[in-house]
Design an enzyme around this catalytic site. Structure first.
Site, PDB file in Angstrom:
ATOM      1  N   HIS A  53      50.858 -23.222   5.267  1.00 48.32           N
ATOM      2  CA  HIS A  53      52.014 -22.344   5.608  1.00 48.32           C
ATOM      3  C   HIS A  53      52.815 -22.270   4.574  1.00 48.32           C
ATOM      4  CE1 HIS A  53      51.906 -23.485  10.180  1.00 48.32           C
ATOM      5  NE2 HIS A  53      50.812 -23.072   9.642  1.00 48.32           N
ATOM      6  N   GLU A  55      55.886 -23.189   3.247  1.00 49.11           N
ATOM      7  CA  GLU A  55      56.614 -24.329   2.673  1.00 49.11           C
ATOM      8  C   GLU A  55      55.652 -25.036   1.732  1.00 49.11           C
ATOM      9  OE1 GLU A  55      58.477 -23.646   6.588  1.00 49.11           O
ATOM     10  OE2 GLU A  55      56.664 -23.253   5.955  1.00 49.11           O
ATOM     11  N   TRP A 175      45.879  19.964  10.270  1.00 50.91           N
ATOM     12  CA  TRP A 175      46.758  18.681  10.053  1.00 50.91           C
ATOM     13  C   TRP A 175      48.189  19.075   9.802  1.00 50.91           C
ATOM     14  CZ3 TRP A 175      44.652  14.537  11.488  1.00 50.91           C
ATOM     15  CH2 TRP A 175      42.969  14.404  11.313  1.00 50.91           C
ATOM     16  N   ARG A 189      46.562   1.317  10.120  1.00 52.67           N
ATOM     17  CA  ARG A 189      45.603   0.923  11.251  1.00 52.67           C
ATOM     18  C   ARG A 189      44.656  -0.337  10.495  1.00 52.67           C
ATOM     19  NH1 ARG A 189      42.310   6.566  12.525  1.00 52.67           N
ATOM     20  NH2 ARG A 189      44.184   7.595  13.512  1.00 52.67           N
ATOM     21  N   ASP A 205      41.906  15.683  21.197  1.00 49.45           N
ATOM     22  CA  ASP A 205      41.495  15.485  19.666  1.00 49.45           C
ATOM     23  C   ASP A 205      40.138  14.504  19.526  1.00 49.45           C
ATOM     24  OD1 ASP A 205      43.832  16.304  19.236  1.00 49.45           O
ATOM     25  OD2 ASP A 205      44.862  14.454  18.684  1.00 49.45           O
ATOM     26  N   GLU A 295      49.496   5.962  18.719  1.00 49.20           N
ATOM     27  CA  GLU A 295      49.265   7.273  17.955  1.00 49.20           C
ATOM     28  C   GLU A 295      49.022   8.062  19.182  1.00 49.20           C
ATOM     29  OE1 GLU A 295      46.649   7.658  14.880  1.00 49.20           O
ATOM     30  OE2 GLU A 295      46.624   5.610  14.220  1.00 49.20           O
TER      31      GLU A 295
END
Length: 376
Positions: A53, A55, A175, A189, A205, A295
């Site tokens: 962790h 710390e 695009w 992603r 798509d 998306e």
């Protein structure tokens, strides 16, 4: 407390912690900085799920540089944990190191790991809560959101023209943004647990929704489709590659996907639509989705916005105008007769990418910091 110095050290802790996005989840992103006599002598963060962790990482860094943390101040983005999990309690490390003061940006409400504040105070360590660093407070919001709601942190991404259109009237969208902007989406992603779309986007798509064009794939995100009537074609790329990349469909009739590698989940309905609240909770509880990238097209995004389920937004604005009133808008489906009913976001970052502009938003206002968390 010197607020300027506190802000500086907590900002540093937050910047370091953010490096682990995509590695640390479902644990929170946490950063820590050790300061003694006005000098930073140790910096650390929770690098990867199951590893040290923040710390303990900062204390190890301090000692590796030949410094003694005894008597120092620890600045940490989240309250040190007090339980044994994959790592021993951070409170033990802080006490053993002789650190005399701890400044945190957020309390830990988790039923297992909380309680560090009291343990530290009982051993004479001074603990303070500070709202000096906005970035340190924001860093813990995805983790705190998941604990309080049972839902993943949802990031909505879209690319639009200057006049707010995401596709032509015929649905052509490839695009709108530049190749560099799209590459940044692929890198995002590669850090989230899952990518979400509605069946309309799948039909229009035929996307893959995989992380490509990036060298460092931290996560292979699951692909999730909301498909009430089971319209996703068997010859779609999502179905044909479901044996390679985990693909989940929430649908009214899971039997439609029998014989495929699709994981078909029975969805709860809200009228004739999928109950988004229960769906998101199921993603978190059953499929371990802590960070979710939407998306989606305008219909699903409109529903997510209507139900106040979008926590973050990443928008790419391309330098072009379609000018067609029938071109596809960013979101639809809401009724907003008054301006005060619009969903408002706060801008946290901007970036120019070639001729595109990337805008990064968070939903709502920050809580009046963690200060109020400790007063209750």
């Amino acid at each position: 407390m010197n607020e300027h110095a506190t802000s500086h050290y907590l900002d540093l802790a937050a910047r370091v912690a953010s490096r682990a996005f995509g590695h640390a989840e479902p644990n929170p992103l946490v950063g820590a900085v050790i300061v003694k006599d006005g000098v930073v002598i140790g910096v650390g963060h929770h690098r990867r799920f199951g590893e040290l962790h923040a710390e303990r990482d900062a204390i190890a860094n301090c000692r590796a540089q030949g410094h003694d943390p005894s008597g120092a101040t620890l600045y940490c983005t989240l309250e040190p944990c007090a339980h044994t999990g994959k790592q021993p309690p951070c409170t033990e490390a802080v006490i053993e190191a002789g650190i005399r003061r701890v400044v945190i940006a957020s309390r830990d409400p988790h039923s297992l790991s909380s309680g560090g504040w009291n343990i530290l105070e009982q051993t004479g360590v001074r603990v303070e809560l500070s709202n000096a660093s906005r970035s340190a407070i924001e860093l813990s919001q995805p983790f705190l959101h998941r604990l309080s709601t049972g839902r993943p942190w949802l990031i909505a991404k879209w690319a639009q023209t200057l006049d707010g259109r995401i596709a032509t009237r015929t649905g052509a969208s490839q695009w709108i943004s530049s190749a560099r902007s799209r590459a940044r989406v692929h890198r995002l992603r590669a850090k989230v647990d899952a990518v979400l779309i509605g069946v309309g986007t799948a039909l229009a798509d035929d996307p893959m929704l995989t992380a490509r064009e990036c060298r460092n794939v931290r996560r292979n995100p699951k692909r999730i489709v909301l498909d009430t009537a089971g319209r996703l074609p068997r010859d779609s790329r999502l179905v044909k590659t479901a044996d390679e990349t985990p693909t989940i469909v929430y649908t009214r009739d899971p039997v439609r996907f029998a014989g495929t590698s699709i994981v078909a989940e029975q969805c709860d309905l809200d009228g004739d639509r999928i109950d988004l609240y229960s769906c998101l909770r199921h993603m978190n509880e059953t499929h371990g989705v802590s960070t979710l990238l939407s998306e989606s097209g305008p219909r699903l995004l409109g529903s997510l916005l209507e139900q106040d389920l979008v926590n973050e937004a990443l928008v790419h604005i391309a330098p072009g105008v379609i000018g067609d009133e029938l071109a596809k808008p960013v979101a639809v489906g809401r009724e907003v007769p008054r301006l005060e009913q619009m969903r408002r976001f706060r801008l946290i970052r901007t970036k120019q990418i070639n001729n595109d502009i990337e805008l990064h938003y968070r939903a709502g206002e920050l809580p009046d910091s963690a200060l109020d968390q400790n007063r209750s």
